[in-house]
Design a protein around this motif. Structure first.
Motif, PDB file in Angstrom:
ATOM      1  N   GLU A 122       0.838  -1.204   0.000  1.00  0.00           N
ATOM      2  CA  GLU A 122       0.000   0.000   0.000  1.00  0.00           C
ATOM      3  C   GLU A 122       0.870   1.251   0.000  1.00  0.00           C
ATOM      4  OE1 GLU A 122      -3.302   0.214  -0.451  1.00  0.00           O
ATOM      5  OE2 GLU A 122      -3.124  -1.950  -0.804  1.00  0.00           O
ATOM      6  N   THR A 123       1.985   1.204   0.731  1.00  0.00           N
ATOM      7  CA  THR A 123       2.911   2.346   0.720  1.00  0.00           C
ATOM      8  C   THR A 123       3.487   2.546  -0.667  1.00  0.00           C
ATOM      9  OG1 THR A 123       3.483   1.961   3.039  1.00  0.00           O
ATOM     10  CG2 THR A 123       4.993   3.322   1.746  1.00  0.00           C
ATOM     11  N   GLY A 124       3.881   1.448  -1.306  1.00  0.00           N
ATOM     12  CA  GLY A 124       4.414   1.538  -2.659  1.00  0.00           C
ATOM     13  C   GLY A 124       3.395   2.088  -3.638  1.00  0.00           C
ATOM     14  N   LYS A 125       2.152   1.633  -3.548  1.00  0.00           N
ATOM     15  CA  LYS A 125       1.094   2.107  -4.438  1.00  0.00           C
ATOM     16  C   LYS A 125       0.843   3.599  -4.276  1.00  0.00           C
ATOM     17  CE  LYS A 125      -1.462  -2.275  -4.495  1.00  0.00           C
ATOM     18  NZ  LYS A 125      -2.708  -2.934  -4.058  1.00  0.00           N
ATOM     19  N   SER A 126       1.060   4.099  -3.063  1.00  0.00           N
ATOM     20  CA  SER A 126       0.811   5.525  -2.820  1.00  0.00           C
ATOM     21  C   SER A 126       1.854   6.404  -3.503  1.00  0.00           C
ATOM     22  CB  SER A 126       0.792   5.810  -1.316  1.00  0.00           C
ATOM     23  OG  SER A 126       2.104   5.715  -0.755  1.00  0.00           O
ATOM     24  N   LEU A 127       2.994   5.820  -3.880  1.00  0.00           N
ATOM     25  CA  LEU A 127       4.074   6.593  -4.496  1.00  0.00           C
ATOM     26  C   LEU A 127       3.977   6.622  -6.011  1.00  0.00           C
ATOM     27  CD1 LEU A 127       7.109   5.352  -2.372  1.00  0.00           C
ATOM     28  CD2 LEU A 127       5.878   7.501  -2.138  1.00  0.00           C
ATOM     29  N   LEU A 150       8.675  -0.961   3.429  1.00  0.00           N
ATOM     30  CA  LEU A 150       8.607  -1.955   2.361  1.00  0.00           C
ATOM     31  C   LEU A 150       7.664  -1.448   1.275  1.00  0.00           C
ATOM     32  CD1 LEU A 150       9.441  -4.767   1.358  1.00  0.00           C
ATOM     33  CD2 LEU A 150       7.450  -5.682   2.592  1.00  0.00           C
ATOM     34  N   LEU A 151       8.174  -1.330   0.045  1.00  0.00           N
ATOM     35  CA  LEU A 151       7.399  -0.773  -1.058  1.00  0.00           C
ATOM     36  C   LEU A 151       6.884  -1.837  -2.025  1.00  0.00           C
ATOM     37  CD1 LEU A 151       9.653   2.309  -1.968  1.00  0.00           C
ATOM     38  CD2 LEU A 151       7.792   2.162  -0.283  1.00  0.00           C
ATOM     39  N   ALA A 152       7.585  -2.953  -2.147  1.00  0.00           N
ATOM     40  CA  ALA A 152       7.160  -4.009  -3.065  1.00  0.00           C
ATOM     41  C   ALA A 152       7.712  -5.340  -2.580  1.00  0.00           C
ATOM     42  CB  ALA A 152       7.625  -3.717  -4.488  1.00  0.00           C
ATOM     43  N   ASN A 159      11.331  -9.277  -0.006  1.00  0.00           N
ATOM     44  CA  ASN A 159      11.635  -7.842   0.027  1.00  0.00           C
ATOM     45  C   ASN A 159      12.266  -7.417  -1.298  1.00  0.00           C
ATOM     46  OD1 ASN A 159      10.741  -7.729   2.731  1.00  0.00           O
ATOM     47  ND2 ASN A 159      12.735  -8.425   3.442  1.00  0.00           N
ATOM     48  N   GLN A 160      11.516  -6.669  -2.091  1.00  0.00           N
ATOM     49  CA  GLN A 160      11.957  -6.304  -3.433  1.00  0.00           C
ATOM     50  C   GLN A 160      12.244  -4.816  -3.592  1.00  0.00           C
ATOM     51  OE1 GLN A 160      12.658  -8.126  -6.115  1.00  0.00           O
ATOM     52  NE2 GLN A 160      12.187 -10.113  -5.215  1.00  0.00           N
ATOM     53  N   ALA A 161      11.627  -3.978  -2.798  1.00  0.00           N
ATOM     54  CA  ALA A 161      11.870  -2.534  -2.877  1.00  0.00           C
ATOM     55  C   ALA A 161      11.615  -1.920  -1.516  1.00  0.00           C
ATOM     56  CB  ALA A 161      10.976  -1.877  -3.933  1.00  0.00           C
ATOM     57  N   ILE A 162      12.557  -1.085  -1.077  1.00  0.00           N
ATOM     58  CA  ILE A 162      12.429  -0.436   0.228  1.00  0.00           C
ATOM     59  C   ILE A 162      12.791   1.039   0.111  1.00  0.00           C
ATOM     60  CG2 ILE A 162      12.896  -2.555   1.520  1.00  0.00           C
ATOM     61  CD1 ILE A 162      15.744  -1.534   2.005  1.00  0.00           C
ATOM     62  N   ARG A 163      12.316   1.801   1.079  1.00  0.00           N
ATOM     63  CA  ARG A 163      12.676   3.215   1.202  1.00  0.00           C
ATOM     64  C   ARG A 163      13.203   3.442   2.610  1.00  0.00           C
ATOM     65  NH1 ARG A 163       7.818   7.321   0.770  1.00  0.00           N
ATOM     66  NH2 ARG A 163       7.314   6.195   2.698  1.00  0.00           N
ATOM     67  N   VAL A 164      14.284   4.215   2.688  1.00  0.00           N
ATOM     68  CA  VAL A 164      14.886   4.541   3.980  1.00  0.00           C
ATOM     69  C   VAL A 164      14.957   6.052   4.081  1.00  0.00           C
ATOM     70  CG1 VAL A 164      16.924   4.331   5.437  1.00  0.00           C
ATOM     71  CG2 VAL A 164      16.222   2.403   3.992  1.00  0.00           C
ATOM     72  N   GLY A 165      14.199   6.629   5.016  1.00  0.00           N
ATOM     73  CA  GLY A 165      14.157   8.080   5.096  1.00  0.00           C
ATOM     74  C   GLY A 165      13.478   8.656   3.860  1.00  0.00           C
ATOM     75  N   PRO A 166      13.671   9.938   3.613  1.00  0.00           N
ATOM     76  CA  PRO A 166      12.950  10.576   2.504  1.00  0.00           C
ATOM     77  C   PRO A 166      13.553  10.383   1.127  1.00  0.00           C
ATOM     78  CG  PRO A 166      14.251  12.211   3.677  1.00  0.00           C
ATOM     79  CD  PRO A 166      14.418  10.931   4.435  1.00  0.00           C
TER      80      PRO A 166
END
Length: 233
Positions: A122-127, A150-152, A159-166
């Motif tokens: 859901e976080t990934g979809k929001s981006l 976790l984005l995807a 775990n295929q895609a992550i974001r760390v900080g902005p």
């Protein structure tokens, strides 16, 4: 004024930044290509760079080589300064190691070599919108370090895609792949296609015909989000 150079970290003599490099140049950035494995230094700070991309390679983030340790430690520089950072495959695994996470082979020694499904969270979809399948070439994955989003996810390696900080992202797959790179990888790496879970060479090229358009669109959207354009920096 933000520098228009993007630091590119490569791990083999013949490696190129592929489509990622091409798209960054198209957006007005220049590429500062360095190969720490062969003695190139990494900058002490990001003052003269708009961002950094650490690419993949056949080595492991767990290898004891000194340059691996130096790169893992160096990733703290863009993270601390909150400059755009992208780790692709090995580069993502190095970022996870820097953050205290683990990188390991699949418990059944399965690999992802070819095109495999990608499932955005859901976080990934929001981006942004995500492609249904992406190109993979790896036999290790990473866990989700503390503080990462976790984005995807994937079916074999979760775990295929992550974001760390902005501003920092890590992806397990390879949007930089060009047709020439696929020819080279599937030729030099042909023995790896016999590993559990790997796809045959013909399936790689058939998959590219079907799925590459969506991957290209994703990369364009991602670069808009991640670093934008040099003339608008």
């Amino acid at each position: 004024m933000t520098d228009k150079r993007v630091l590119i970290v490569l791990h083999q003599e013949t490696s190129t930044p592929g489509r990622v490099g091409q798209e960054l140049v198209r957006r007005g950035f220049s590429l500062d290509i360095r190969r720490p494995r062969f003695g190139d230094p990494l900058p002490a700070d990001m003052q003269h760079h708009a961002g950094a991309v650490v690419f993949g390679g056949p080595m492991s983030a767990n290898d004891p080589d000194a340059y691996i340790s130096r790169e893992i430690d160096w990733i703290g520089v863009p993270l601390k300064e909150q400059k755009p950072f992208l780790g692709i495959c090995l580069g993502a695994q190095m970022m996870v190691r820097h953050l205290g996470g683990k990188v390991a082979a699949h418990p059944r020694e399965e690999v992802e070599i070819g095109y495999y499904p990608l499932h955005p969270t859901e976080t990934g979809k929001s981006l942004m919108s995500w492609p249904g399948k992406v190109y993979q070439w790896h036999n290790e994955g990473f866990d989700l370090p503390r503080g990462a989003d976790l984005l995807a996810t994937g079916d074999t390696y979760p775990n295929q895609a992550i974001r760390v900080g902005p501003r920092a992202y890590g992806i397990q797959f390879h949007p930089e792949l060009t047709h020439a790179m696929m020819v080279r990888w599937t030729t030099k790496g042909a023995p790896r296609m016999a590993q559990p879970g790997a796809q045959g060479r013909q399936d790689h090229f058939a998959g590219r015909f079907v799925f590459d358009g969506a991957v290209r669109k994703w990369l364009d959207d991602f670069l808009d989000l991640w670093i934008g354009r040099a003339d608008k920096a």
